[in-house]
Design an enzyme around this catalytic site. Sequence first.
Site, short mmCIF file in Angstrom:
data_model
loop_
_atom_site.label_atom_id
_atom_site.label_comp_id
_atom_site.label_asym_id
_atom_site.label_seq_id
_atom_site.Cartn_x
_atom_site.Cartn_y
_atom_site.Cartn_z
NE ARG A 18 21.06 14.08 -2.15
CZ ARG A 18 20.09 13.72 -1.72
NH1 ARG A 18 19.00 14.47 -1.24
NH2 ARG A 18 19.78 12.43 -1.61
CG HIS A 64 -3.70 -14.26 7.61
ND1 HIS A 64 -2.50 -14.84 8.19
CD2 HIS A 64 -4.00 -14.64 6.45
CE1 HIS A 64 -2.30 -15.82 7.45
NE2 HIS A 64 -2.79 -15.81 6.44
NE ARG A 84 4.73 -10.60 2.13
CZ ARG A 84 5.70 -9.94 1.34
NH1 ARG A 84 5.18 -9.50 0.43
NH2 ARG A 84 6.95 -10.23 1.49
N PRO A 123 0.72 -1.19 0.13
CG PRO A 123 -0.63 -1.44 1.80
CD PRO A 123 0.69 -2.09 1.17
CD GLU A 124 3.85 3.09 -3.97
OE1 GLU A 124 3.71 4.08 -4.46
OE2 GLU A 124 4.30 1.98 -4.43
#
Length: 274
Positions: free
Chosen positions: A155, A93, A112, A2-3
Amino acid sequence: MPELPEVETLRRGLAHSLPGAEVRAVRVRETRLRRPVRTRRLRSRLVGRSILAVRRRSKYLLVDVEGDTHVVVHLGMSGTLELTPATSPLQTHVHVVLELDSGLELRYRDPRRFGLVDVLSTAELMADPSFTTLGPEPLSDTWRTTDLVDAARGRRVPVKAFLMDARVVVGVGNIYANEALYRAGVHPRRSAGRIAESRWERVHGAVREVLLEAIENRGTTLRDFHDSAGNDGGNAAALRVYGREGEACGTCARPIRRLVLGGRSTFYCPRCQR
Ligand SMILES: [Zn+2]
């Protein structure tokens, strides 16, 4: 994994129905998450208190509870939060359950177990290193192109890795970094410090665009993500380069290429991105 858009999609679903509910009980079925779940602390700080709001900071969900208390949830690789009637069968789960006085339960499920469920006071939250090091929110009005320009000065890191650095801006994970750079026409390997301000303008706009579009589509489901009602996200079809190696670029029809940058799959058009 998930983002930001998936976490924001969950937040919006929960923000509709959670505030006002009182926590009746806390059940912990598995304590071994990324950090061990502190069962007694969850119970002592949550039971009998009402939920005030559901917020998001980066990829953390923050459930604000009465008495300067915040439930902190990170979904890790495969976590979800579902708000479901207490009578509905418990899936496998499901590790943490908040029983609410509304007859619903908030269930944290994570096959997980890389996620996190904890409870912190406001002071603890403000001092927590997971939060103090975070950069600006990409969807906030206060995030500007000049923030990127300033952070990139000198950078040499590839721009894709730069965008995925949470100290620069939070919540831009692999999928959305790929998509934003494609839309901005910037090659993912280009050094961050060698990008002109006018191109940062495009990157800044593209990051917001891909995130907002994904939220509009209720998140991208590649494997595990579901919203708070258990539905798949609909954004996978909106991805223009991610996972599309060998397919024709929508602009120039050349094949999309893949390379590995910082250990992550990177997709780009060799003609449209310079
Ligand atoms: Zn192209």
